[in-house]
Design an enzyme around this catalytic site. Structure first.
Site, PDB file in Angstrom:
ATOM      1  N   ASP A 238       5.574 -12.995  15.876  1.00  0.00           N
ATOM      2  CA  ASP A 238       4.627 -14.065  15.548  1.00  0.00           C
ATOM      3  C   ASP A 238       4.998 -15.344  16.296  1.00  0.00           C
ATOM      4  O   ASP A 238       5.582 -15.270  17.376  1.00  0.00           O
ATOM      5  CB  ASP A 238       4.624 -14.288  14.033  1.00  0.00           C
ATOM      6  CG  ASP A 238       3.230 -14.595  13.486  1.00  0.00           C
ATOM      7  OD1 ASP A 238       2.702 -15.651  13.847  1.00  0.00           O
ATOM      8  OD2 ASP A 238       2.686 -13.776  12.730  1.00  0.00           O
ATOM      9  N   HIS A 273       1.692 -20.412  12.198  1.00  0.00           N
ATOM     10  CA  HIS A 273       1.288 -19.102  11.699  1.00  0.00           C
ATOM     11  C   HIS A 273       2.475 -18.253  11.253  1.00  0.00           C
ATOM     12  O   HIS A 273       2.478 -17.661  10.167  1.00  0.00           O
ATOM     13  CB  HIS A 273       0.492 -18.385  12.784  1.00  0.00           C
ATOM     14  CG  HIS A 273      -0.187 -17.144  12.322  1.00  0.00           C
ATOM     15  ND1 HIS A 273       0.398 -15.900  12.386  1.00  0.00           N
ATOM     16  CD2 HIS A 273      -1.403 -16.939  11.780  1.00  0.00           C
ATOM     17  CE1 HIS A 273      -0.435 -14.983  11.923  1.00  0.00           C
ATOM     18  NE2 HIS A 273      -1.531 -15.588  11.541  1.00  0.00           N
ATOM     19  N   SER A 428      -4.178 -11.819   8.492  1.00  0.00           N
ATOM     20  CA  SER A 428      -2.798 -12.177   8.813  1.00  0.00           C
ATOM     21  C   SER A 428      -1.963 -12.324   7.558  1.00  0.00           C
ATOM     22  O   SER A 428      -0.751 -12.097   7.565  1.00  0.00           O
ATOM     23  CB  SER A 428      -2.756 -13.501   9.583  1.00  0.00           C
ATOM     24  OG  SER A 428      -3.022 -13.319  10.935  1.00  0.00           O
TER      25      SER A 428
END
Length: 672
Positions: A238, A273, A428
């Site tokens: 990520d 994120h 996600s």
């Protein structure tokens, strides 16, 4: 609704509309050089990355502004592109603005359903990856990197036009499924959610409602009391992590974590994120679950295909128990992609599940077959549900969905502060809930295969509705520890690797490297070209076997496979050897002029004899001298006045198989 485009690669780091990461390679040389590790691969990307790279620009005809990777920028008055044809357009003149007017720039322009122009630059990295480590013609590549470990060649070019022409030629030679452009992909920050004050959630057992929904809040409390304290490593591919956030206090972040975009160990999240995804996993699991953080994006949320593949390979090499990939390539032709397949296959074979976000669209989900690698059969595709158990309106769906998990309004760590939390929505957020569930299964049975993981999760699934929306359903794991792993046969049993087959004094010794999941080993043999027969069953602690029932000059072939609880793994590769008895009746005597004569009795099946001698009994720095099969004597010359030690052996070669006997007993003599 998702707008179909062609020749446009979009990645969504799958929280409503997220995009993607970077690439990797080696130190630049000029001629072919070997890529031997992940540091070399990641350094190629960081060394060649340019600040003006972009994934996609959207321009409305007649407008004075455009959207470049989600950011609004001005379009110059000179920009004028014909859209009468939806195909590649090359511009090297001044008819495009500064974004497109670069030397040797090659662009693709498509008209979408809204009539806007979608502009991409597929050759801007000037890099091609060929899944072959023996590329004979590189078509003018300025730098060539050979990655033999993964069977690929990375080609770097000086100009985009050179890259384009080479790409077309390489596809003709190796096929389009073996050649890839290292395309730029970017993350979209449209669904980062709003930060929450710490007072909103203080004092709760779990920040994510999803952990209570799936029963993992209960498992987190009970794990130690049930004895499930085994360390489990979760690899998170990520944007990095903010380790200072309170959610990560007391949690192990592996020292092997790595930044594949910048080629260093700084995995600090500057996008947001990865921190949120990591927080979900930590929130759902006890402290014996550690994080291997693999950052694959820069501060703009940009990356490339090569970076992601390298991070996945690294996660496998580090023996991760499960990999979370909350991102994917969204494209109309995604079902044709296979760039990551070979790496995913390795993970699958080793029993490392890859939990993938199914992808999302702000205006309504599309079929998961347009999202790679979630659409690949050996990953676990996860759709998102809201707190009522209904499919989220943004979530991708389709027959490729494996499981559903909480994804809407999920509270987790924020990357900008030590106390701040953030609510986010997307597949996600759903994928790490399934990743956490898998971590519990791996605590209980570390050798559980990917198939076994899916089967166990399915047994606990709540049926929420149609498979095309929810897959097998959402796992509710409240009673997991009480019931345990239900079927022991779904475990990973890797095939042993034969290390050597060699003649010893008492027989033929078969040696292998131990295999994951083995409870015992079965050794098989065939004589000459006869039938295979089982020779031995040995314990899991064994890694060798001596076959004593062998005859001089016979050819024997061996193979081994592992066994556990009624299940056999695959056979190892085969190795062949001719049985050659050790030479006996060896004599060594002094001759004139500080020489030694070595004498032996000739052996049937001898092709070559070899004498080894040294001035020490451990044969350090020993000399070896050969004699043909007609000889039974060899004289060594120019020896010093000291004690020497001698051994002799012989070889036999037939049908492409060359075998050596064991060395004879040591003979020593003092040179006068």
């Amino acid at each position: 609704m998702w707008k179909k485009t062609t020749a446009v690669l979009m990645i969504c780091i799958l929280c409503i509309s997220f995009s993607f990461p970077v690439s990797n390679a080696a130190e630049i040389s000029g001629t072919a050089s070997d890529v031997t590790n992940y540091k070399q691969i990641s350094s190629l990307v960081s060394d060649t990355w340019e600040s003006d790279y972009f994934e996609k620009m959207i321009i409305s005809p007649g407008s004075d502004s455009m959207e470049k990777d989600g950011e609004q920028e001005s379009v110059s008055d000179e920009f004028n592109v014909s859209v009468s044809k939806a195909k590649e357009i090359t511009k090297t003149e001044n008819s495009m603005d500064s974004y497109l007017d670069r030397q040797d720039g090659i662009y693709e322009v498509e008209k979408n359903d809204d009539g806007d122009l979608e502009v991409t630059a597929p050759y801007q990295t000037k890099r091609i990856i060929v899944e072959n480590d023996n590329v004979e013609d590189t078509y003018g590549a300025s730098h060539v990197y050979v990655n033999k470990a993964d069977g690929e060649t990375i080609l770097q070019y000086d100009a985009e036009e050179d890259t384009e022409s080479a790409f077309e030629a390489l596809k003709q030679t190796y096929g389009p499924s073996q050649c890839y452009l290292d395309k730029v992909v970017s993350l979209d920050e449209t669904a980062m959610g709003l930060p929450l004050s710490q007072e909103v959630v203080d004092g709760v057992d779990s920040y994510s409602w999803g952990n209570d929904y799936m029963g993992m809040s209960k498992l987190k409390k009970e794990a130690a009391s049930y004895g499930y304290t085994r360390k489990v490593t979760v690899a998170i591919v990520d944007t990095g992590i903010n380790t200072s956030n309170r959610m990560f206090k007391g949690r192990t972040i592996s020292s092997q974590s790595y930044n594949f975009f910048n080629g260093n160990k700084n995995v600090t999240d500057v996008f947001g994120h990865g921190t949120h995804v990591s927080g979900i996993i930590v929130d759902a699991t006890p402290a014996n679950v550690s994080l291997l953080v693999l950052r694959v994006a820069n501060s703009k949320g940009q990356s490339s295909m090569l970076t992601i593949k390298t991070a996945l390979q690294y996660a496998i090499a580090k023996k991760s128990d499960v990999i979370n990939l909350s991102m994917g390539f969204i494209d109309a032709n995604a079902d044709l992609y296979n760039y990551l397949d070979s790496t995913i296959d390795k993970a699958y074979e080793k029993g490392i599940p890859i939990s993938c976000a199914a992808g999302n669209q702000e205006t309504g989900g599309i079929d998961v077959r347009y999202c790679y690698p979630a659409n690949y059969s050996k990953t676990i595709a996860v759709s998102a549900i809201d707190s009522s158990g209904r499919l989220a309106n943004y979530s991708n769906r389709g027959n490729g969905i494996d499981f559903a998990a909480p994804g809407t309004g999920i509270i987790s760590a924020d990357y900008k502060g030590s106390l701040t939390l953030r609510a986010m929505s997307g597949t996600s957020m759903a994928a790490p809930h399934i990743t956490a569930a898998i971590a519990y299964l791996k605590m209980m049975q570390p050798n559980l295969s990917v198939k076994g993981v899916c089967r166990e999760l399915e047994l606990y699934c709540r049926n929420l509705g149609a498979k095309k929306y929810y897959g097998r359903g959402c796992p509710i794991l409240t009673n997991l520890f009480k019931k345990g792993i239900t079927n022991k046969k779904y475990i990973v049993i890797l095939k042993p690797m034969l290390s050597s087959i060699s003649n010893k004094g008492s027989g033929i010794k078969v040696t292998w490297k131990k295999a994951t999941g083995a409870a015992s080993y079965y050794v098989y043999r065939r004589t000459n070209n006869g039938a295979w027969k089982r020779r031995a069953v040995l314990s899991a602690s064994s890694n060798s076997y001596i076959d004593r029932n062998v005859k001089q000059g016979k050819k024997y072939t061996y193979k081994v496979r592992a066994y556990n609880n009624g299940i056999f793994g695959r056979f190892s590769s085969e190795k062949k050897v001719y049985r050659l008895k050790t030479l006996t009746n060896i004599r060594v005597k002094n001759t004139s002029g500080r020489r030694a004569a070595v004498l032996w009795k000739k052996k049937t099946y001898a092709t070559t004899y070899q004498v080894k001698y040294a001035a020490n009994p451990s044969f350090n720095k020993a000399r070896k001298v050969s004699a043909n099969k007609k000889n039974s004597r060899l004289t060594t010359k120019k020896l010093k006045k000291k004690t020497y030690y001698f051994q002799i052996r012989y070889s036999y070669k037939k049908g492409g198989v060359k075998s050596w006997s064991a060395w004879s007993k040591v003979k020593k003599i003092k040179i006068r």
